[in-house]
Motif scaffolding. Sequence first.
Motif, PDB file in Angstrom:
ATOM      1  N   UNK A 384      -9.366  49.473   7.186  1.00 44.74           N
ATOM      2  CA  UNK A 384      -8.832  50.793   6.861  1.00 44.74           C
ATOM      3  C   UNK A 384      -9.904  51.761   6.379  1.00 44.74           C
ATOM      4  N   UNK A 385     -11.044  51.250   5.957  1.00 44.61           N
ATOM      5  CA  UNK A 385     -12.138  52.114   5.481  1.00 44.61           C
ATOM      6  C   UNK A 385     -13.305  52.099   6.451  1.00 44.61           C
ATOM      7  N   UNK A 386     -13.059  51.591   7.659  1.00 47.53           N
ATOM      8  CA  UNK A 386     -14.140  51.444   8.637  1.00 47.53           C
ATOM      9  C   UNK A 386     -14.450  52.777   9.294  1.00 47.53           C
ATOM     10  N   UNK A 387     -15.701  53.122   9.248  1.00 50.09           N
ATOM     11  CA  UNK A 387     -16.204  54.359   9.846  1.00 50.09           C
ATOM     12  C   UNK A 387     -17.715  54.220   9.941  1.00 50.09           C
ATOM     13  N   UNK A 388     -18.303  54.776  10.971  1.00 48.50           N
ATOM     14  CA  UNK A 388     -19.746  54.642  11.152  1.00 48.50           C
ATOM     15  C   UNK A 388     -20.503  55.087   9.910  1.00 48.50           C
ATOM     16  N   UNK A 389     -20.116  56.218   9.341  1.00 49.07           N
ATOM     17  CA  UNK A 389     -20.797  56.699   8.144  1.00 49.07           C
ATOM     18  C   UNK A 389     -20.657  55.746   6.978  1.00 49.07           C
ATOM     19  N   UNK A 390     -19.483  55.130   6.838  1.00 53.74           N
ATOM     20  CA  UNK A 390     -19.258  54.215   5.727  1.00 53.74           C
ATOM     21  C   UNK A 390     -20.024  52.908   5.902  1.00 53.74           C
ATOM     22  N   UNK A 391     -20.326  52.527   7.144  1.00 53.20           N
ATOM     23  CA  UNK A 391     -21.157  51.342   7.378  1.00 53.20           C
ATOM     24  C   UNK A 391     -22.531  51.507   6.739  1.00 53.20           C
ATOM     25  N   UNK A 392     -23.041  52.731   6.747  1.00 48.44           N
ATOM     26  CA  UNK A 392     -24.345  53.001   6.129  1.00 48.44           C
ATOM     27  C   UNK A 392     -24.268  52.908   4.609  1.00 48.44           C
ATOM     28  N   UNK A 393     -23.085  53.180   4.052  1.00 53.03           N
ATOM     29  CA  UNK A 393     -22.933  53.284   2.597  1.00 53.03           C
ATOM     30  C   UNK A 393     -22.594  51.961   1.934  1.00 53.03           C
ATOM     31  N   UNK A 394     -21.655  51.209   2.499  1.00 53.39           N
ATOM     32  CA  UNK A 394     -21.148  50.011   1.829  1.00 53.39           C
ATOM     33  C   UNK A 394     -22.267  49.005   1.580  1.00 53.39           C
ATOM     34  N   UNK A 395     -22.363  48.571   0.334  1.00 49.14           N
ATOM     35  CA  UNK A 395     -23.368  47.579  -0.022  1.00 49.14           C
ATOM     36  C   UNK A 395     -24.745  48.145  -0.282  1.00 49.14           C
ATOM     37  N   UNK A 396     -24.872  49.466  -0.357  1.00 45.79           N
ATOM     38  CA  UNK A 396     -26.197  50.064  -0.551  1.00 45.79           C
ATOM     39  C   UNK A 396     -26.144  51.148  -1.612  1.00 45.79           C
ATOM     40  N   UNK A 397     -27.121  51.137  -2.519  1.00 46.40           N
ATOM     41  CA  UNK A 397     -27.303  52.209  -3.496  1.00 46.40           C
ATOM     42  C   UNK A 397     -26.016  52.602  -4.221  1.00 46.40           C
ATOM     43  N   UNK A 398     -25.454  51.654  -4.928  1.00 45.71           N
ATOM     44  CA  UNK A 398     -24.331  51.829  -5.826  1.00 45.71           C
ATOM     45  C   UNK A 398     -22.959  51.833  -5.152  1.00 45.71           C
ATOM     46  N   UNK A 399     -22.886  51.748  -3.837  1.00 45.41           N
ATOM     47  CA  UNK A 399     -21.578  51.597  -3.197  1.00 45.41           C
ATOM     48  C   UNK A 399     -21.127  50.154  -3.335  1.00 45.41           C
ATOM     49  N   UNK A 400     -19.811  49.919  -3.370  1.00 46.84           N
ATOM     50  CA  UNK A 400     -19.343  48.524  -3.431  1.00 46.84           C
ATOM     51  C   UNK A 400     -19.694  47.788  -2.152  1.00 46.84           C
TER      52      UNK A 400
END
Length: 702
Positions: A384-400
Amino acid sequence: MHHSESKRHVTNSITQMLDEQYACDVFSIKIMRSYLSKGVYKKFMETMRKGHKLDPSIANEIAQAMKQWAVDHGATHYAHWFQPLNGSTAEKHDAFLEPDAEGNLILEFTGKNLVQGEPDASSFPSGGLRATFEARGYTAWDPTSPAFIKRTPNSATLCIPTAFCSYTGEALDKKTPLLRSMCAVSRQASRVLACFGRPELEVVSNLGAEQEYFLVDKELYKNRPDLIMCGRTLFGNVPPKHQQMEDHYFGCIKDRVLEYMTAVDHALWRLGIPAKTRHNEVAPGQFEIAPNYEQLNVAVDHNMLIMEVLRKEAAKHGLVCLLHEKPFAGINGSGKHNNWSLSADGLGSIFNPGKNPHENAIFLTFLAAVIEAIDLHADLLRASISKYGNDHRLGANEAPPAIISIFLGEQLEEIIQQIKQGGATSSKASGTMNVGVDTLPDLPKDTSDRNRTSPFAFTGNKFEFRAVGSSQTCAWPMTVLNTIVAESLDRIASILEPVAGKPEFQKTLQKLLQDIIVKHDRVIFNGDGYNDAWIEEAERRGLPHIRTTTEALKVLDSAKTLALFTKYGVMNEAEIHARREVQEEIYVKEIAIEAKTAIDMIETLYLPAVTKQMKQLAETITAIKASGISAGLEAAVSTANKVGALYDQLPGLLDNLRASRTKTSEDIKTALEDARKVIDALEKATADNLWPVPNYDQLLFI
């Protein structure tokens, strides 16, 4: 005037200004009361507040009142405002003006105009639900979300929040499944509450969506084709100082930004959006806005408007608002923290532990339902939170991380473990606990420290789903969350209903909660989600670690997902498949746009800049040699060789990028990463006055 009187006068002026301004562009309950007859107003309130079906007989009077109010406030047009599957909003404007038989213009807006519209559906993504030549689509009024007026300097348009469906009845939007999921979770939650002797309670799902964003100077933005086309920088080095000093978070807001934030607040208040909090976020140039809690579908509509207002007001202040999840590599990305809960009149938030045994038992039962739901459907929640932009964010620099887990805090987890053991023992606070018999020790609103690394955290009387991306609509994640919790509540209600009001109820409940915790407590994790050890621990627990959108979306084709959504009437098989197809199509297109943008930037910006650098270095070397001075020659040659070696790689990188466009998305991503490494190295080796685009230092700090 006396000093105290002067202060009181200022206070009264501000209060009056805010009172006059707040929701002045909303067809609010207060406005309805003055424009509608008492009978129609009463019937409409039953629809708005209690979710009762709209009485068709009152539609014409509501339409006339809405039109009159809108015209009184300068509106000449109306639009059904909806949320298609591309994740944005859409609107088609129609004038109130109609010619009469004598050729004069009259203002007309009927109940039919209000309740249903027919925008062209052919060019919206449908995921196979509609063929391109099948243009018919319908918008249907959502009477629980208030109409509002959108303004520009020279126009005012009445916007009516609506659902959007096809000629054959399938949902072509994000809102329709959301509304269905709200009904599903409300129905199942009410069944559970009835088991506790509260059959009269109607349950509502609520949301407060925190919105993170970046601001950059508009003139600098114009010189970054990657920001314009892709929303993120495809190239660029992290500056020496960025967020490592931790001085931007909650720091003093710069005047220029504060003026912008003030304009945003006032624009939102006019739309009845309760903007509450504003502050600097972790990364330089990053900020956050948060509204108060609202009913879920209204909060989703309001978040879409918040994003629109953030962008529009930025342009007025010489700024650009970036809502991409990862506009700058190597520093904090942006999320949209979804604070979700269920509530009922007379009970408040169901996730508030309460102060008496009855409330304690309800709280623990609903908590167990959420734990079960998240564990059973972690993969679907991740999708439900899958998006190309979110792939770059998740698990990096303070993202869960991209591992779905629940944070409960030390005190609640201890209570959960006591339930797991099946006994009533003491907790950290004084007293004992036995579900529904003894009082659960008072849990303060903040039962523990916060865990910023958790994707799904209990925060006192609600859950904070932190993994949602900043540019995403809240509708789809909340649709999934409502539906999976509805399933767990359904199972719980089915077990408790046969024993409700009977002596064995308490024993059945205790055993039920114990069984849920034993089976599903693996999803509870209170530790550091950034630590690599958690990835290993999650794998040992059997929790899914889904890193990419393409991998995550596979769950939408599973029999489990189909059974879930169809059972609760949220989506049928075609609607589910359509959402996967649309998301995959958007994913592929976004990556393809990045590849073409990268090629254009290398060919038209970076190659010419580095060519100039090489020319200057060659001229410098020639001049040194001609002068007969040996000093400086070695450094000039070394620099030229370093730049030249990188320069020589550019043709090959361009060939790889062009070739990747005919291959898979993963091939394109690899080619982009390879190109970035070389371009970023060239940025460090090229003179600032020759570098063709603003760098991170300028974008983040000016």
